[in-house]
Every structure is written in C-alpha cells, then in structure tokens.
Design a protein around this motif. Structure first.
Motif, mmCIF file in Angstrom:
data_model
loop_
_atom_site.group_PDB
_atom_site.id
_atom_site.type_symbol
_atom_site.label_atom_id
_atom_site.label_comp_id
_atom_site.label_asym_id
_atom_site.label_seq_id
_atom_site.Cartn_x
_atom_site.Cartn_y
_atom_site.Cartn_z
ATOM 1 N N ASP A 124 0.838 -1.208 0.000
ATOM 2 C CA ASP A 124 0.000 0.000 0.000
ATOM 3 C C ASP A 124 0.873 1.259 0.000
ATOM 4 O O ASP A 124 0.596 2.228 -0.727
ATOM 5 C CB ASP A 124 -0.920 0.006 1.223
ATOM 6 N N ALA A 125 1.938 1.239 0.819
ATOM 7 C CA ALA A 125 2.856 2.385 0.843
ATOM 8 C C ALA A 125 3.564 2.529 -0.500
ATOM 9 O O ALA A 125 3.770 3.651 -0.984
ATOM 10 C CB ALA A 125 3.873 2.214 1.970
ATOM 11 N N LEU A 126 3.925 1.403 -1.095
ATOM 12 C CA LEU A 126 4.593 1.430 -2.395
ATOM 13 C C LEU A 126 3.667 2.011 -3.465
ATOM 14 O O LEU A 126 4.110 2.790 -4.323
ATOM 15 C CB LEU A 126 5.026 0.017 -2.776
ATOM 16 N N LYS A 127 2.388 1.668 -3.420
ATOM 17 C CA LYS A 127 1.427 2.207 -4.383
ATOM 18 C C LYS A 127 1.351 3.729 -4.274
ATOM 19 O O LYS A 127 1.253 4.431 -5.294
ATOM 20 C CB LYS A 127 0.047 1.581 -4.146
ATOM 21 N N ASN A 128 1.418 4.254 -3.050
ATOM 22 C CA ASN A 128 1.402 5.710 -2.871
ATOM 23 C C ASN A 128 2.631 6.354 -3.513
ATOM 24 O O ASN A 128 2.539 7.413 -4.142
ATOM 25 C CB ASN A 128 1.352 6.056 -1.378
ATOM 26 N N THR A 129 3.783 5.683 -3.360
ATOM 27 C CA THR A 129 5.012 6.214 -3.951
ATOM 28 C C THR A 129 4.942 6.166 -5.468
ATOM 29 O O THR A 129 5.372 7.104 -6.159
ATOM 30 C CB THR A 129 6.231 5.414 -3.454
ATOM 31 N N VAL A 130 4.403 5.074 -6.006
ATOM 32 C CA VAL A 130 4.248 4.957 -7.461
ATOM 33 C C VAL A 130 3.311 6.044 -7.977
ATOM 34 O O VAL A 130 3.570 6.665 -9.019
ATOM 35 C CB VAL A 130 3.717 3.553 -7.839
ATOM 36 N N THR A 131 2.251 6.318 -7.250
ATOM 37 C CA THR A 131 1.310 7.374 -7.645
ATOM 38 C C THR A 131 2.012 8.731 -7.685
ATOM 39 O O THR A 131 1.846 9.503 -8.633
ATOM 40 C CB THR A 131 0.127 7.428 -6.661
ATOM 41 N N MET A 132 2.794 9.027 -6.643
ATOM 42 C CA MET A 132 3.523 10.304 -6.613
ATOM 43 C C MET A 132 4.492 10.411 -7.782
ATOM 44 O O MET A 132 4.587 11.446 -8.442
ATOM 45 C CB MET A 132 4.282 10.442 -5.289
ATOM 46 N N SER A 133 5.228 9.327 -8.052
ATOM 47 C CA SER A 133 6.221 9.355 -9.120
ATOM 48 C C SER A 133 5.568 9.532 -10.488
ATOM 49 O O SER A 133 6.041 10.305 -11.320
ATOM 50 C CB SER A 133 7.055 8.076 -9.096
ATOM 51 N N CYS A 134 4.454 8.812 -10.716
ATOM 52 C CA CYS A 134 3.785 8.873 -12.019
ATOM 53 C C CYS A 134 3.059 10.197 -12.248
ATOM 54 O O CYS A 134 2.810 10.580 -13.397
ATOM 55 C CB CYS A 134 2.806 7.705 -12.156
#
Length: 458
Positions: A124-134
């Motif tokens: 879940d934390a990784l998904k947030n980081t991916v969202t920020m990066s994208c």
C-alpha cells in the motif's frame, strides 16, 4: 563514527542468495538448501549473515519467469498501459500482492497473519510512492529508488518469516529478523540508480549494528541486497543509541533510500564481508562454482575451476566489477558454489594462477560486422552503438584495429541487415560475415584448441 570497532567473538560468513532461492516451493528444494546451508555454517560455531535478492520465479529465458525487480523497474510503462493512472497503480499493486501471497503459500506461510499484514502495508505504501512518481511533472530519482528496492525488503520479510517458522518447528537453530540498509546504516552518495557506498561511514555502522543488535544476541539477520541510504543531514547519527525496535522510516524522515545499481546485491554481500572481516563471502548459485565450459553445452565434461583471482572472476562474469572492490580491499575470499554440492566450489582470492588455467564461454554462432574506423572524438562510439541498439542487435565484443572496427553481434537476420544498411548510410563501409565466436579467459592451451576444433567438426 567515533565508535571503537567491535570485535566478533566468532568467525563470520556472509552468504548471498539469488531471488530464485525463495522463488520455489518448499518441496522444490532451493529454499531448503538455503536453510540447510545457513544451518551448516551455524553448526560450525560461526556467525552467518545471509543477503537476499528480490523474489524471482523461473530461470532467465523461461516462459514462466517472473521477476519482481523487472516489474518494479518498469513500473511507469506498466501504469501507462491503463486508461487512468489510478487504475494502473491499483493493478500494479494487486499483481505484486498476488505474487507475494503466492510466495507465502509456497512457503506454507498463508496462516502467518503478521506477515500478511506487513506485506499488504508495504505494498500500500509502495502504491502511494508509485502514484507520486507517475504524477510528477519530471523524473524524481529518489522516488524511483524507493520503488525499485522494495522487492528486496519484501523478500527478506518472507524469508525471515519462513526461517523463524522452521526454528519454532525445531528445523532451524536460531531466530531470524529482516534487516534493511536503513537499519544497518549503509551510507551512499546521492547518485540515485547506481549509488556508491561511503565506506568511511558505512563500515563501522553496519558492523556495530549487525554484531551488537543481532549476531551477539543469536539472531540471524536476513539482509536486503541492492539498497542503501543517502543521509545529507546526518539524521542517522543516533543509530548507536537507538533500540532495534525503534528503527522506522518515520523516525529518519530526512534519509533517502538509494539503489546500488547493477550487481547491487553482490556489492551488499561483499561490502558486509569487508565490514565484518568475514572468513569468506559465499555466492550461492545453481552451478558448482566457475566452470571450464558451459555445462548446458558440454554437460558433465565441464569442470570446476578450484581457484581464481579477482580479475579473472570478474572477466568470467561471476562477480560484478564493483562488487570485487570491497573483498579485494579487505583480502576476503569469495566462495562460489551450489548449495546442493557444497564440496565443489571455486575460491576467488589473490592467487597466482598455474600455467594453462583457462575458462571458456559458450561457443556462439554470430556475425562479425567489420566497419570503418570509428572517429576518435567524444560521443562517436555511443553514436556508433546506437545503430545496433535501434535494430535490437546485441553486441558481444568490439575490437578496434587500424583497418577498422570489428563487432561480434547476434540477432535475427533482418535486424542484422538493417544494422548494415544504417552503417552504410553513415559511410562506415560495413562488411558482415558469419563466424563462430568463443571467448577464452586465461591461457590458450593445445588441449583447449583441440577441444574447440572437435566441437567445430563434430
């Protein structure tokens, strides 16, 4: 760090395991072999520091291959395939979760609720980081490194849970704990994507943490390969006074995760070998050391090379060049072996090789493209190689001569012809002809020449 170097009361062995070790069921044996290898070293009254790569299932080239690292490194293209970024990120996270839940089932850990909660929370934390990066307007290297190193952090949690479960069942001698670069203090520079370890800061920190918080308390640390930390404001200085269970990313909010680049897990293992003054660093592979030939080609005729120096091991492709630097500096031997045949191994150290020692890479049917001499000016070689990359042609070796440049390449016929046409357009007068390519490291002996001639005529 100003901290007196802690001396170990036992010899230390660092063992590096690839992602396929955990990418197999308990019945398939690789994870059992890892467990037994670690236990065998512990039985010799030594400390063990295992280093693990991210979860990977299937060998390279297999149709069923799945690599967490490959998936993480291509996260932007994955998300871009969906109509919306939110949909792509959700699918990305779900596929990653499914893979690790499959891993938990294969390791018979589906009933471990704590592991399941931690894996879900991390993804879940990784998904947030991916969202920020994208959603960022430009590339953010620090976010990329948080994402691409996540596979190792997930892997050590699953591996540690498996080994701790085996300990409770009486099949493994000690408790284990997952440990990351954040907890060890593996300091690096800010070259995100291919960071360099700051030996002066990282050696004492990692040694103190591993010995003082894990090994001396009979806890086997299951360490992440590939990742490091960039700490520009020295927020990590409290590591010596902080209890293990207080280490968390929130506490060190100004510390950035970094990745060590290609061969990063090997580098982690050899660096820890230096920091701990290890008896040896063991690379656990699927072949019994460095072989005199490709065992997929010649079968049992391939023999294990008993000793190599650091340079030849690098040339043979068994150790990345960056990973050699720490063990060479500390004169720490590297043992390359298959846990299924631990008695057969190659020892890599500073040795004088006997006359006639050689290693043969697999003979390959290839094409030699002879082109005009590449201009001796900045960017000329890159521009030249871009032609091959555009046509998806792999360059095995480049040889510069007065008469021109020879490129040993392989690829399909149309791609090679396209490369020749492009080189013609650039005025490099290419000539292509089929050849057999074989790379020899060491001395070319009569026996080697005879065996190659028999291969060619057989």
């Amino acid at each position: 760090a100003g901290v007196p170097r802690r001396r170990s009361r036992k010899d230390v062995v660092v063992l590096k395991f690839g992602g396929t070790t955990i990418g197999a069921t308990k019945q398939q044996g690789r994870i059992k072999l890892a467990r037994q290898t670690i236990a065998d070293v512990l039985a010799q009254d030594k400390f063990v520091v295992p280093v693990f790569s991210a979860y990977r299932r299937g060998r390279s080239g297999s149709e069923k291959k799945f690599s967490v690292t490959d998936m993480l490194q291509s996260y932007k293209s994955y998300v871009a395939e969906y109509d919306s970024a939110a949909e792509g990120v959700e699918s990305f996270g779900q596929e990653l979760l499914d893979a690790h839940m499959t891993l938990a089932r294969d390791l018979e850990l589906e009933g471990d609720e704590e592991l399941t909660r931690e894996i879900r929370a991390d993804i879940d934390a990784l998904k947030n980081t991916v969202t920020m990066s994208c959603s960022a307007f430009e590339n953010v290297p620090s976010l990329n490194d948080v994402i691409i190193t996540a596979g190792e952090r997930l892997a050590v949690k699953s591996t540690s849970a498996y080994l701790s479960g085996e300990h409770r069942a009486g099949d493994f001698p000690m408790q284990t704990a997952p440990v990351t670069a954040l907890e060890l203090g593996i300091y690096t520079n800010d070259n995100f994507g291919a960071a360099t370890i700051d030996w002066a800061r990282a050696v004492d920190h990692s040694r103190e943490v591993l010995l003082g918080q894990y090994l001396e308390h009979d806890i086997v640390p299951i360490v992440t390969g590939f990742d490091g930390i960039y700490d520009p404001h020295n927020e990590f200085k409290e590591i010596m006074q902080t209890r293990h269970d207080e280490h968390c990313e929130a506490h060190y909010s100004g510390v950035y995760r970094t990745s060590l680049g290609r061969g990063g897990s090997d580098l982690t293992a050899t660096f820890l070998g230096l920091a701990l003054d290890a008896e040896y660093v063991g690379f656990c592979k699927e072949t019994p050391g460095v072989l005199t030939a490709d065992d997929m080609l010649v079968g049992e005729a391939a023999q294990t090379v008993r000793q190599l120096d650091y340079d030849l091991a690098t040339e043979a492709g068994n150790i990345y060049a960056r990973a050699v630097e720490p063990v060479r500096a500390g004169n720490v031997p590297v043992h390359i072996f298959d846990p299924a045949q631990p008695q057969e191994r190659t020892v890599v150290t500073n040795v004088d090789l006997p006359s006639g020692m050689y290693i043969v890479e697999r003979p390959m049917e290839a094409v030699n493209i002879h082109a005009g001499t590449i201009p001796d000016e900045p960017g000329a070689l890159i521009s030249f190689l871009e032609v091959f990359a555009e046509q998806d042609v792999n360059v095995e070796e480049i040889r510069h001569q007065r008469s021109g440049t020879d490129c040993i390449v392989y690829g399909d016929e149309s791609a090679i012809q396209g490369t020749v046409d492009k080189l013609h357009e650039r005025g490099l007068r290419p000539q292509a002809h089929f050849t057999w390519y074989i790379r020899v490291i060491g001395n070319v002996t009569e026996e080697l020449a005879d065996s190659f001639n028999k291969f060619m005529t057989g």
